[in-house]
Design a protein around this motif. Sequence first.
Motif, PDB file in Angstrom:
ATOM      1  N   MET A 198     -49.802  -5.071 -76.729  1.00 26.05           N
ATOM      2  CA  MET A 198     -49.559  -6.274 -75.935  1.00 26.05           C
ATOM      3  C   MET A 198     -50.888  -6.948 -75.616  1.00 26.05           C
ATOM      4  O   MET A 198     -51.849  -6.276 -75.245  1.00 26.05           O
ATOM      5  N   SER A 199     -50.959  -8.250 -75.779  1.00 21.76           N
ATOM      6  CA  SER A 199     -52.192  -8.973 -75.495  1.00 21.76           C
ATOM      7  C   SER A 199     -52.450  -9.033 -73.995  1.00 21.76           C
ATOM      8  O   SER A 199     -51.525  -8.966 -73.189  1.00 21.76           O
ATOM      9  N   THR A 200     -53.719  -9.149 -73.647  1.00 21.98           N
ATOM     10  CA  THR A 200     -54.117  -9.205 -72.240  1.00 21.98           C
ATOM     11  C   THR A 200     -54.032 -10.633 -71.733  1.00 21.98           C
ATOM     12  O   THR A 200     -54.520 -11.564 -72.371  1.00 21.98           O
ATOM     13  N   LEU A 201     -53.423 -10.807 -70.577  1.00 24.00           N
ATOM     14  CA  LEU A 201     -53.333 -12.118 -69.945  1.00 24.00           C
ATOM     15  C   LEU A 201     -54.574 -12.323 -69.086  1.00 24.00           C
ATOM     16  O   LEU A 201     -54.918 -11.469 -68.275  1.00 24.00           O
ATOM     17  N   VAL A 202     -55.257 -13.459 -69.287  1.00 25.88           N
ATOM     18  CA  VAL A 202     -56.472 -13.752 -68.540  1.00 25.88           C
ATOM     19  C   VAL A 202     -56.140 -14.662 -67.360  1.00 25.88           C
ATOM     20  O   VAL A 202     -55.614 -15.768 -67.542  1.00 25.88           O
ATOM     21  N   LEU A 203     -56.442 -14.198 -66.153  1.00 22.90           N
ATOM     22  CA  LEU A 203     -56.225 -14.988 -64.944  1.00 22.90           C
ATOM     23  C   LEU A 203     -57.457 -15.846 -64.679  1.00 22.90           C
ATOM     24  O   LEU A 203     -58.499 -15.681 -65.309  1.00 22.90           O
ATOM     25  N   ASP A 204     -57.357 -16.746 -63.728  1.00 24.26           N
ATOM     26  CA  ASP A 204     -58.509 -17.570 -63.363  1.00 24.26           C
ATOM     27  C   ASP A 204     -59.443 -16.790 -62.434  1.00 24.26           C
ATOM     28  O   ASP A 204     -59.257 -15.596 -62.198  1.00 24.26           O
ATOM     29  N   GLY A 205     -60.459 -17.469 -61.904  1.00 24.01           N
ATOM     30  CA  GLY A 205     -61.432 -16.833 -61.030  1.00 24.01           C
ATOM     31  C   GLY A 205     -61.346 -17.358 -59.609  1.00 24.01           C
ATOM     32  O   GLY A 205     -60.304 -17.881 -59.185  1.00 24.01           O
ATOM     33  N   GLY A 206     -62.440 -17.254 -58.881  1.00 23.19           N
ATOM     34  CA  GLY A 206     -62.456 -17.645 -57.478  1.00 23.19           C
ATOM     35  C   GLY A 206     -62.278 -19.147 -57.283  1.00 23.19           C
ATOM     36  O   GLY A 206     -63.176 -19.923 -57.627  1.00 23.19           O
ATOM     37  N   LEU A 207     -61.166 -19.545 -56.725  1.00 32.32           N
ATOM     38  CA  LEU A 207     -60.910 -20.965 -56.493  1.00 32.32           C
ATOM     39  C   LEU A 207     -61.882 -21.519 -55.459  1.00 32.32           C
ATOM     40  O   LEU A 207     -62.509 -22.563 -55.670  1.00 32.32           O
ATOM     41  N   SER A 208     -62.033 -20.828 -54.348  1.00 34.26           N
ATOM     42  CA  SER A 208     -62.925 -21.319 -53.301  1.00 34.26           C
ATOM     43  C   SER A 208     -64.374 -21.325 -53.772  1.00 34.26           C
ATOM     44  O   SER A 208     -65.149 -22.227 -53.427  1.00 34.26           O
ATOM     45  N   THR A 209     -64.740 -20.325 -54.574  1.00 33.81           N
ATOM     46  CA  THR A 209     -66.110 -20.256 -55.078  1.00 33.81           C
ATOM     47  C   THR A 209     -66.448 -21.490 -55.906  1.00 33.81           C
ATOM     48  O   THR A 209     -67.511 -22.104 -55.737  1.00 33.81           O
TER      49      THR A 209
ATOM     50  N   GLN B 261     -67.970  -7.698 -69.880  1.00 34.64           N
ATOM     51  CA  GLN B 261     -68.025  -6.358 -70.475  1.00 34.64           C
ATOM     52  C   GLN B 261     -67.185  -5.373 -69.668  1.00 34.64           C
ATOM     53  O   GLN B 261     -66.484  -4.527 -70.232  1.00 34.64           O
ATOM     54  N   ALA B 262     -67.268  -5.502 -68.340  1.00 30.01           N
ATOM     55  CA  ALA B 262     -66.453  -4.634 -67.476  1.00 30.01           C
ATOM     56  C   ALA B 262     -64.971  -4.910 -67.685  1.00 30.01           C
ATOM     57  O   ALA B 262     -64.151  -3.984 -67.723  1.00 30.01           O
ATOM     58  N   ALA B 263     -64.620  -6.187 -67.826  1.00 27.83           N
ATOM     59  CA  ALA B 263     -63.218  -6.551 -68.046  1.00 27.83           C
ATOM     60  C   ALA B 263     -62.682  -5.919 -69.328  1.00 27.83           C
ATOM     61  O   ALA B 263     -61.511  -5.511 -69.389  1.00 27.83           O
TER      62      ALA B 263
ATOM     63  N   GLN C 132     -59.495  -3.500 -69.590  1.00 30.73           N
ATOM     64  CA  GLN C 132     -58.435  -3.708 -70.577  1.00 30.73           C
ATOM     65  C   GLN C 132     -58.184  -2.425 -71.369  1.00 30.73           C
ATOM     66  O   GLN C 132     -57.031  -1.998 -71.534  1.00 30.73           O
ATOM     67  N   GLN C 133     -59.251  -1.820 -71.834  1.00 36.38           N
ATOM     68  CA  GLN C 133     -59.113  -0.600 -72.629  1.00 36.38           C
ATOM     69  C   GLN C 133     -58.545   0.549 -71.801  1.00 36.38           C
ATOM     70  O   GLN C 133     -57.872   1.428 -72.339  1.00 36.38           O
ATOM     71  N   ALA C 134     -58.805   0.523 -70.488  1.00 31.73           N
ATOM     72  CA  ALA C 134     -58.287   1.573 -69.605  1.00 31.73           C
ATOM     73  C   ALA C 134     -56.806   1.397 -69.294  1.00 31.73           C
ATOM     74  O   ALA C 134     -56.161   2.323 -68.800  1.00 31.73           O
ATOM     75  N   GLY C 135     -56.273   0.181 -69.565  1.00 27.42           N
ATOM     76  CA  GLY C 135     -54.840  -0.013 -69.347  1.00 27.42           C
ATOM     77  C   GLY C 135     -54.424  -1.263 -68.621  1.00 27.42           C
ATOM     78  O   GLY C 135     -53.232  -1.479 -68.390  1.00 27.42           O
ATOM     79  N   ALA C 136     -55.360  -2.123 -68.222  1.00 27.79           N
ATOM     80  CA  ALA C 136     -54.985  -3.351 -67.513  1.00 27.79           C
ATOM     81  C   ALA C 136     -54.362  -4.361 -68.477  1.00 27.79           C
ATOM     82  O   ALA C 136     -54.925  -4.638 -69.540  1.00 27.79           O
ATOM     83  N   ALA C 137     -53.230  -4.917 -68.095  1.00 28.62           N
ATOM     84  CA  ALA C 137     -52.544  -5.912 -68.918  1.00 28.62           C
ATOM     85  C   ALA C 137     -52.883  -7.335 -68.502  1.00 28.62           C
ATOM     86  O   ALA C 137     -52.686  -8.277 -69.280  1.00 28.62           O
ATOM     87  N   MET C 138     -53.389  -7.500 -67.282  1.00 30.90           N
ATOM     88  CA  MET C 138     -53.764  -8.810 -66.754  1.00 30.90           C
ATOM     89  C   MET C 138     -55.112  -8.655 -66.073  1.00 30.90           C
ATOM     90  O   MET C 138     -55.285  -7.790 -65.219  1.00 30.90           O
ATOM     91  N   VAL C 139     -56.075  -9.521 -66.435  1.00 31.60           N
ATOM     92  CA  VAL C 139     -57.440  -9.388 -65.928  1.00 31.60           C
ATOM     93  C   VAL C 139     -57.972 -10.756 -65.533  1.00 31.60           C
ATOM     94  O   VAL C 139     -57.770 -11.745 -66.243  1.00 31.60           O
TER      95      VAL C 139
ATOM     96  N   GLN D 203     -66.353 -15.360 -70.037  1.00 28.12           N
ATOM     97  CA  GLN D 203     -66.819 -14.082 -70.573  1.00 28.12           C
ATOM     98  C   GLN D 203     -65.688 -13.071 -70.677  1.00 28.12           C
ATOM     99  O   GLN D 203     -65.640 -12.263 -71.614  1.00 28.12           O
ATOM    100  N   ILE D 204     -64.752 -13.102 -69.734  1.00 29.60           N
ATOM    101  CA  ILE D 204     -63.565 -12.243 -69.871  1.00 29.60           C
ATOM    102  C   ILE D 204     -62.814 -12.606 -71.142  1.00 29.60           C
ATOM    103  O   ILE D 204     -62.455 -11.752 -71.958  1.00 29.60           O
ATOM    104  N   ARG D 205     -62.582 -13.893 -71.334  1.00 24.54           N
ATOM    105  CA  ARG D 205     -61.862 -14.356 -72.521  1.00 24.54           C
ATOM    106  C   ARG D 205     -62.582 -13.904 -73.795  1.00 24.54           C
ATOM    107  O   ARG D 205     -61.967 -13.426 -74.748  1.00 24.54           O
ATOM    108  N   ALA D 206     -63.917 -14.043 -73.814  1.00 23.68           N
ATOM    109  CA  ALA D 206     -64.679 -13.667 -74.995  1.00 23.68           C
ATOM    110  C   ALA D 206     -64.601 -12.172 -75.286  1.00 23.68           C
ATOM    111  O   ALA D 206     -64.586 -11.747 -76.459  1.00 23.68           O
ATOM    112  N   HIS D 207     -64.522 -11.371 -74.227  1.00 30.21           N
ATOM    113  CA  HIS D 207     -64.568  -9.923 -74.419  1.00 30.21           C
ATOM    114  C   HIS D 207     -63.191  -9.289 -74.648  1.00 30.21           C
ATOM    115  O   HIS D 207     -63.107  -8.254 -75.311  1.00 30.21           O
ATOM    116  N   VAL D 208     -62.122  -9.876 -74.107  1.00 31.26           N
ATOM    117  CA  VAL D 208     -60.820  -9.238 -74.242  1.00 31.26           C
ATOM    118  C   VAL D 208     -59.975  -9.826 -75.364  1.00 31.26           C
ATOM    119  O   VAL D 208     -58.956  -9.266 -75.730  1.00 31.26           O
ATOM    120  N   SER D 209     -60.393 -10.963 -75.910  1.00 29.36           N
ATOM    121  CA  SER D 209     -59.591 -11.587 -76.974  1.00 29.36           C
ATOM    122  C   SER D 209     -59.680 -10.766 -78.244  1.00 29.36           C
ATOM    123  O   SER D 209     -60.759 -10.272 -78.597  1.00 29.36           O
TER     124      SER D 209
END
Length: 288
Positions: free
Chosen positions: A1-12, A256-258, A262-269, A282-288
Amino acid sequence: MSTLVLDGGLSTHLETLGADLRDELWSARLLLEDPALIRRVHTDYFAAGADVAITASYQASIPGFMKRGLDLEQAVRLIARSVELAAQARDEAGGGLVAASVGPYGAYLANGAEYTGDYDLDEDGLVTWHRPRWEILVEAGADLMAVETIPSYPEARALARVLEETPDVKAWISFSCRDGEHINDGTPIREAAALFTGNPQVVAVGANCTAPRHIPGLIESLKGGLPIVVYPNSGETWDPAAHRWQGLTDPVEYGQAAKEWQQAGAAMVGGCCRTTPEHIAQIRAHVS
């Protein structure tokens, strides 16, 4: 199953774009004062590679807006607007999902209780408090609910009850955690997650607004149950003497951490406080 990438800090990202969020309503104040800026943040995250926009409703509530002098109708309209703005950015991006943020009761209190669960309401009171905003967000047309930064077992039970009142609604449940095994009130996350096991409405359970170093342990604690969602903060800490954040986590390192999550089992990051579109790219680049 592909990993779903969420957004980041809205307030940030809002602050990066010049918004002043020193207010009890936090980013929700801009639903009234500068909704176009909120839409831009969603647009920037989709452009960075996010599959999901989390709405600016985390700190939004009917009591919070009415405390500011708005009437009930105006408060309802602003909460619904949070979904509309994310949906506009989603449509402009050509696809994606809108997750309506359901922040904890403590976010309304604005006294730090969102990180402890030390509330003045019991479970029934929390059900009554959460229900009106929940119904508004559902009616506004969000694709699913992002129940996030939940610090306590009683609040999780209350939200499980609210979710069951709307059987056609999907949601993920994300806790704020003190370490790799426990949510912030000390409840083992496995025990808290079990409240939602077997409920077909729940698409994932996990952690957000939590230090990245705790994420591997939390993923391990949650294995064998529902799909896992993780979107920690950047790992920075606030230096009150210097009045600034210390320990910047580089976006590449975060990506890289993401990949490891993902490899440890996260389906959404994704990312939470102090993460930016650069982190999501960077999450997108590393988990795609």
